[in-house]
Write a protein that holds these residues in place. Structure first.
Motif, PDB file in Angstrom:
ATOM      1  N   PRO A   1       0.850  -1.191   0.000  1.00 53.80           N
ATOM      2  CA  PRO A   1       0.000   0.000   0.000  1.00 53.80           C
ATOM      3  C   PRO A   1       0.890   1.246   0.000  1.00 53.80           C
ATOM      4  O   PRO A   1       1.953   1.247   0.626  1.00 53.80           O
ATOM      5  N   ALA A   2       0.461   2.272  -0.699  1.00 56.78           N
ATOM      6  CA  ALA A   2       1.277   3.493  -0.787  1.00 56.78           C
ATOM      7  C   ALA A   2       1.442   4.130   0.592  1.00 56.78           C
ATOM      8  O   ALA A   2       0.557   4.042   1.434  1.00 56.78           O
ATOM      9  N   ALA A   3       2.582   4.738   0.798  1.00 56.42           N
ATOM     10  CA  ALA A   3       2.845   5.442   2.052  1.00 56.42           C
ATOM     11  C   ALA A   3       3.566   6.738   1.738  1.00 56.42           C
ATOM     12  O   ALA A   3       4.610   6.731   1.086  1.00 56.42           O
ATOM     13  N   ALA A   4       2.993   7.846   2.179  1.00 58.02           N
ATOM     14  CA  ALA A   4       3.614   9.152   1.938  1.00 58.02           C
ATOM     15  C   ALA A   4       4.994   9.186   2.576  1.00 58.02           C
ATOM     16  O   ALA A   4       5.217   8.598   3.635  1.00 58.02           O
ATOM     17  N   VAL A   5       5.916   9.862   1.894  1.00 54.87           N
ATOM     18  CA  VAL A   5       7.271   9.990   2.423  1.00 54.87           C
ATOM     19  C   VAL A   5       7.293  11.163   3.390  1.00 54.87           C
ATOM     20  O   VAL A   5       6.872  12.267   3.051  1.00 54.87           O
ATOM     21  N   PHE A   6       7.757  10.907   4.587  1.00 58.32           N
ATOM     22  CA  PHE A   6       7.766  11.941   5.624  1.00 58.32           C
ATOM     23  C   PHE A   6       8.993  12.834   5.458  1.00 58.32           C
ATOM     24  O   PHE A   6      10.101  12.347   5.237  1.00 58.32           O
ATOM     25  N   ASP A   7       8.755  14.129   5.553  1.00 63.68           N
ATOM     26  CA  ASP A   7       9.866  15.066   5.450  1.00 63.68           C
ATOM     27  C   ASP A   7      10.194  15.599   6.845  1.00 63.68           C
ATOM     28  O   ASP A   7       9.428  16.356   7.431  1.00 63.68           O
ATOM     29  N   ALA A   8      11.333  15.173   7.359  1.00 65.94           N
ATOM     30  CA  ALA A   8      11.717  15.591   8.712  1.00 65.94           C
ATOM     31  C   ALA A   8      12.350  16.972   8.705  1.00 65.94           C
ATOM     32  O   ALA A   8      12.768  17.469   9.746  1.00 65.94           O
ATOM     33  N   GLY A   9      12.421  17.601   7.534  1.00 67.18           N
ATOM     34  CA  GLY A   9      12.997  18.943   7.448  1.00 67.18           C
ATOM     35  C   GLY A   9      14.471  18.945   7.816  1.00 67.18           C
ATOM     36  O   GLY A   9      15.212  18.040   7.421  1.00 67.18           O
ATOM     37  N   ASP A  10      14.873  19.928   8.613  1.00 65.38           N
ATOM     38  CA  ASP A  10      16.304  20.002   8.938  1.00 65.38           C
ATOM     39  C   ASP A  10      16.586  19.422  10.325  1.00 65.38           C
ATOM     40  O   ASP A  10      17.546  19.780  10.993  1.00 65.38           O
ATOM     41  N   GLU A  11      15.729  18.498  10.735  1.00 65.22           N
ATOM     42  CA  GLU A  11      15.926  17.862  12.038  1.00 65.22           C
ATOM     43  C   GLU A  11      17.266  17.112  12.063  1.00 65.22           C
ATOM     44  O   GLU A  11      17.628  16.451  11.097  1.00 65.22           O
TER      45      GLU A  11
ATOM     46  N   HIS B   1      21.745  -4.072  20.437  1.00 62.00           N
ATOM     47  CA  HIS B   1      20.946  -3.615  19.308  1.00 62.00           C
ATOM     48  C   HIS B   1      20.035  -2.484  19.752  1.00 62.00           C
ATOM     49  O   HIS B   1      19.328  -2.602  20.758  1.00 62.00           O
ATOM     50  N   VAL B   2      20.091  -1.373  19.017  1.00 62.93           N
ATOM     51  CA  VAL B   2      19.165  -0.272  19.282  1.00 62.93           C
ATOM     52  C   VAL B   2      18.524   0.117  17.955  1.00 62.93           C
ATOM     53  O   VAL B   2      19.213   0.352  16.967  1.00 62.93           O
ATOM     54  N   ARG B   3      17.228   0.168  17.950  1.00 64.21           N
ATOM     55  CA  ARG B   3      16.499   0.422  16.698  1.00 64.21           C
ATOM     56  C   ARG B   3      15.466   1.523  16.885  1.00 64.21           C
ATOM     57  O   ARG B   3      14.772   1.570  17.894  1.00 64.21           O
ATOM     58  N   VAL B   4      15.364   2.387  15.893  1.00 65.90           N
ATOM     59  CA  VAL B   4      14.322   3.408  15.870  1.00 65.90           C
ATOM     60  C   VAL B   4      13.650   3.309  14.507  1.00 65.90           C
ATOM     61  O   VAL B   4      14.327   3.332  13.483  1.00 65.90           O
ATOM     62  N   GLN B   5      12.324   3.189  14.500  1.00 65.03           N
ATOM     63  CA  GLN B   5      11.666   2.828  13.253  1.00 65.03           C
ATOM     64  C   GLN B   5      11.141   3.998  12.423  1.00 65.03           C
ATOM     65  O   GLN B   5      10.211   3.834  11.630  1.00 65.03           O
ATOM     66  N   GLY B   6      11.753   5.149  12.581  1.00 67.30           N
ATOM     67  CA  GLY B   6      11.453   6.266  11.692  1.00 67.30           C
ATOM     68  C   GLY B   6      10.209   7.041  12.059  1.00 67.30           C
ATOM     69  O   GLY B   6       9.452   6.661  12.938  1.00 67.30           O
ATOM     70  N   ARG B   7      10.007   8.167  11.351  1.00 68.51           N
ATOM     71  CA  ARG B   7       8.905   9.058  11.690  1.00 68.51           C
ATOM     72  C   ARG B   7       7.755   8.995  10.701  1.00 68.51           C
ATOM     73  O   ARG B   7       6.753   9.680  10.879  1.00 68.51           O
TER      74      ARG B   7
END
Lengths: 432, 251
Positions: free
Chosen positions: A65-75, A221-227
Motif C-alpha cells: 500500500p502506498a505510504a507518503a514519504v515523511f519530510d523531517a525537514g532540517d531535524e 541492538h538499538v532500533r528506531v523505526q522512523g517518523r
C-alpha cells in the motif's frame, strides 16, 4: 467456503508478485525450501491465532500500500553524534555512495546479494537456519517469505570487539516501495558488537535478522523505526545464544500505521542473558497506529536470565498489542525469567491487548510476568502542578517515567540520550 | 497576604457542601493555625486553595496578594507563591526527586522571568537545605517519595518548600504520622522559613505541632466554617478539653 479459498489465493498472489533472486546452488536451495515454508501453511490471516490482535492483510497483500514519504525537514539525524559505520539502504536498495566503506577492525562486512552468489561462504550455515528453527512451535510464514525473496542485507561476522557500532540506515523515498532485507550477524567467541538501525525503510518493509551469538560473545541492538506515519513493517529477529553470552535489544517506535516486531530468542548455552525491550508511542491523530510486539524466548540451558520489558503510550485511538512467551524447557534449571508489558492510555479511545504466556517444564526456576493498562496518575499530575510544573510538562515527565524501565535497557548512555531526545521531541510536538 | 471571603465549596460529584462560608485573612509574617474535628473541612480548604480537581466553588473568593487564586491553574498558583505541604505526599515512580525539584524550581523561575538554574547551581542550593532537614544524597536520587517512610515524606515536603521559597505556605496535617524527633526536624525546617514577608497556615488536629511551630492566631473550624478565632491559648484549651466545649459554647 469463499473464505476458505481465500487463504491460498493470498499466498499465491503474493508469491506471484515476487521473483526469487538467482544465486549459488546452496542459496538457491535455501530459498526454495524457504518458499515451501511459505506455501505451507500459507501466509497468515486474521483468523490465525497468532494474528488474532493484528490484521496481517496489508503485510501479505501482493502490492505494498502506498505510504507518503515523511519530510523531517532540517531535524538533526539520529545517532548524529555517534561515531559509527553507516550502511545505507534506500527503499531496500543498497546505496554505496551514502554508505561508509564496509571495513572495520575485527569485523567482516559483506552484502547479502553478493554473498548468496558465492560458491562458499560462512553464511551458508546461518542463512535461513535460525528462521527455520523459529518456525516451531509457531509458524512465521512472513519470515520464511523474507528468506526466500530477500534482495539484500548486511552480512556481518564479528571476530573481536567491534571498535564502533554498525549503523543500518533505512531511507524511504518511493511511495509504493516494498523492501525485503535480510541481515546476518555472527558474533564469534568473545566478540562484541552494537548494531544500530533507524528509518522507515520503505512503504512496506519486511526485515529479518538472524543473530548467532557464540560463547562469551555480546550483541547489542538499538532500533528506531522512523517518523513516517503511513509505513508498514513486519520484522523478525531470530537469535541463538551460546554459553555466557549476552543479547540486548531495544526498539523505539513512534508513528507507523502498522508495525509488528517479532523477537525469537533461543537461549542454548548456560549462563546466558537475553534482554528485549521496546517503547512504542502512538498518536491516532497523525493517522492510524497499530503496534504489535511479539516475543518468544526459549530457555534451553541452565542458569540463564531473560527480560522482556515493553511499554506503550497510546492516544487518539492508537492500538497496542503484546504477545510474549517464556518457554522453559526440561533441564533449564535456575532460569530467571521476567516479562512486563504495560500501556499508558492517554484517552479512552486507545486500546491495548496483551497475551503473556509462561510454559515451564523445569522445577527450579523463577519466572514472573505482569501486564497493566492504565491512565496518567491524576494525583501525581496534581502534585507536580502544585509545585509549579505546567500541566503539559508534568504529563510528559510522567510519560517518560512510565517508559524509564524500557529506556534503562539501553546500555550505552549516549544512545540512551539520543533516544530520550527523540521521545521528548515526540511529546513536545503533541503537548496540549 | 491571603484573603478568603465567604468561601463556599461543594464536592463536584456529590454536590455536597463542605465549606459553608469561610472567612480568613493571613497577614505576611504571621502564622495562623486551623484546628478542628475530623470532617470539618480543614483539608478541603487546603486543596481548594491549591487548585485540586473535584471541588466546585459556589460562592466567595480567595486572593493571594490581590491575585484571584480561584481563576488560576494549580501551577499558576504555585508560581504566584502558594505552597501546599500535602498530608499524603504522592509517590511518583520513575521521576527522580532531584529532577522533580529542579523542574519545579525552573518552571517557577521561568514564569517569573528569571533564568533557569543549571544542574550545578541547583546542586549548590539544594545541598545545604537538604542537610538541615537530614535528607541525604540517596533520598535525593530516589524516585519522588517512593519507598520513603512517613517522616521522610514530610521532610521532603518541607525541603520542597525551602527550595521553592513560597510567599504563602499551607501545611496540611504535616504532623500526622511523625514521631517526636521527626516532628522537631520538620518544625525546625518550617521555623527557619518564618520571616516578615511570608505567611503560614498550619492545619492540624493536635496542639503538639504548635508547641514547635508557635502560631500567632488559632482558628477553630467546624462544619465548614471558622467558628472561633483567638490567640495561641486556644490551642491549649483544645488540648485540655477537646472540641466539645468550644462547639457547645457556640451552639
Amino acid at each position: 467456503m469463499t473464505q476458505a479459498q481465500a487463504e491460498p489465493d493470498i499466498t499465491r498472489a503474493r508469491l506471484a508478485a515476487l521473483s526469487r533472486p538467482d544465486g549459488a546452488a546452496w542459496s538457491n536451495d535455501i530459498r526454495r525450501m524457504a518458499e515451501a515454508r511459505v506455501r505451507t501453511p500459507g501466509l497468515p490471516t486474521r483468523r490465525d491465532e497468532y494474528w488474532k490482535f493484528t490484521d496481517p492483510a496489508s503485510l501479505t497483500q501482493a502490492e505494498a500500500p502506498a505510504a507518503a514519504v515523511f519530510d523531517a525537514g532540517d531535524e538533526a539525524p539520529l545517532y548524529g553524534g555517534i561515531d559509527r559505520l553507516k550502511i545505507v539502504f534506500v527503499d531496500g536498495a543498497f546505496d554505496a555512495g551514502a554508505s561508509d566503506a564496509l571495513e572495520m577492525e575485527g569485523v567482516e562486512i559483506d552484502l547479502l546479494s553478493e554473498v548468496l552468489s558465492k560458491d562458499t561462504h560462512w553464511a551458508c550455515d546461518l542463512y535461513g537456519t535460525l528462521e527455520t528453527r523459529g518456525q516451531d512451535p509457531v509458524a512465521r510464514p512472513l519470515a520464511a517469505l523474507n528468506t526466500a525473496y530477500a534482495t539484500n542485507g548486511a552480512v556481518i561476522r564479528v571476530t573481536g570487539k567491534a571498535p564502533k557500532p554498525i549503523s543500518l540506515v533505512y531511507l524511504h523515498q518511493a511511495e509504493t516501495s516494498d523492501a525485503i532485507l535480510h541481515h546476518l550477524v555472527k558474533v564469534e567467541r568473545g566478540g562484541g558488537v552494537t548494531i544500530l538501525e533507524n528509518g522507515p525503510a520503505a512503504a512496506r518493509f519486511n526485515k529479518c535478522m538472524e543473530i548467532d551469538v557464540a560463547d562469551g560473545a555480546a550483541f547489542h541492538h538499538v532500533r528506531v523505526q522512523g517518523r513516517d506515519h503511513e509505513r508498514r513493517c513486519i520484522s523478525h529477529m531470530f537469535a541463538r545464544l551460546g554459553v555466557a553470552s549476552t543479547y540486548k535489544s531495544f526498539t523505539l517506535t513512534a508513528n507507523g500505521v502498522l508495525t509488528r516486531n517479532e523477537n525469537i530468542i533461543e537461549i542454548a548455552g548456560d549462563n546466558a542473558s537475553a534482554h528485549v525491550a521496546g517503547a512504542a508511542l502512538g498518536d491516532g491523530a497523525s493517522g492510524p497506529f497499530h503496534h504489535d510486539d511479539t516475543v518468544f524466548v526459549t530457555h534451553d540451558a541452565a542458569h540463564c536470565e531473560s527480560r522482556q520489558v515493553f511499554k506503550k503510550v497510546l492516544r487518539n485511538g492508537a492500538k497496542g498489542v503484546f504477545q510474549g512467551k517464556i518457554l522453559v524447557k526440561p533441564g533449564a534449571q535456575k532460569t530467571d525469567g521476567y516479562q512486563i508489558s504495560q500501556a499508558l492510555l492517554l484517552d479512552e479511545d486507545s486500546s491495548f491487548q496483551a497475551k503473556p504466556e509462561l510454559e515451564i517444564y523445569a522445577d527450579d526456576v523463577q519466572c514472573s510476568h505482569g501486564s497493566t493498562t492504565g491512565a496518567i496518575d491524576e494525583r501525581a499530575l496534581f502534585y507536580l502542578r502544585s509545585r509549579g510544573v505546567p500541566e503539559g510538562e508534568a504529563a510528559d515527565l510522567l510519560v517518560l517515567a512510565f517508559l524509564a524501565e524500557a529506556i534503562d535497557e539501553i546500555e550505552d548512555e549516549r544512545l540512551q540520550e539520543d533516544i530520550l531526545t527523540r521521545l521528548r521531541q515526540w511529546l513536545e510536538r503533541r503537548r496540549t | 497576604m491571603l484573603d478568603i471571603k465567604n468561601l463556599h465549596v461543594s464536592l463536584e460529584e456529590e454536590g455536597k457542601e463542605i465549606l459553608k462560608g469561610v472567612d480568613l485573612t493571613v497577614e505576611a509574617g504571621r502564622v495562623h493555625a486551623i484546628m478542628g474535628p475530623n470532617g470539618s473541612g480543614k483539608s478541603t480548604l487546603g486543596y481548594v486553595l491549591s487548585g485540586r480537581d473535584g471541588y466546585e466553588v459556589t460562592e466567595g473568593s480567595a486572593h493571594l496578594e490581590g491575585a484571584d487564586l480561584l481563576a488560576m491553574a494549580p501551577e499558576e498558583r504555585a508560581a504566584a507563591g502558594l505552597f501546599l505541604a500535602f498530608q499524603y505526599p504522592v509517590e511518583i515512580p520513575g521521576v527522580g526527586n532531584m529532577t522533580f525539584l529542579r523542574t519545579a524550581v525552573n518552571a517557577q523561575r521561568k514564569v517569573r522571568g528569571e533564568e533557569e538554574l543549571s544542574a550545578a547551581e541547583f546542586l549548590k542550593v539544594i545541598r545545604e537545605k537538604a542537610r538541615m532537614l537530614k535528607i541525604d544524597a540517596d533520598m535525593l536520587k530516589r524516585p519522588v517519595n517512593v519507598g520513603f517512610s512517613g517522616g521522610e515524606k514530610k521532610r521532603n515536603e518541607i525541603l520542597q518548600m525551602a527550595i521553592l521559597e513560597p510567599r504563602m505556605c499551607i501545611l496540611d496535617e504535616t504532623d500526622s504520622g511523625l514521631d517526636v524527633d521527626a516532628m522537631k526536624l520538620v518544625a525546625e525546617g518550617v521555623n527557619a522559613l518564618r520571616d516578615a514577608g511570608r505567611g503560614f497556615l498550619v492545619i492540624t488536629h493536635y496542639q503538639r505541632l504548635l508547641d514547635h511551630i508557635k502560631p500567632d492566631v488559632v482558628h477553630i473550624m467546624a462544619d465548614g466554617r471558622i467558628v472561633k478565632t483567638s490567640g495561641p491559648e486556644l490551642a491549649l484549651e483544645v488540648e485540655q478539653n477537646g472540641y466539645g466545649d468550644i462547639l457547645a459554647e457556640i451552639a
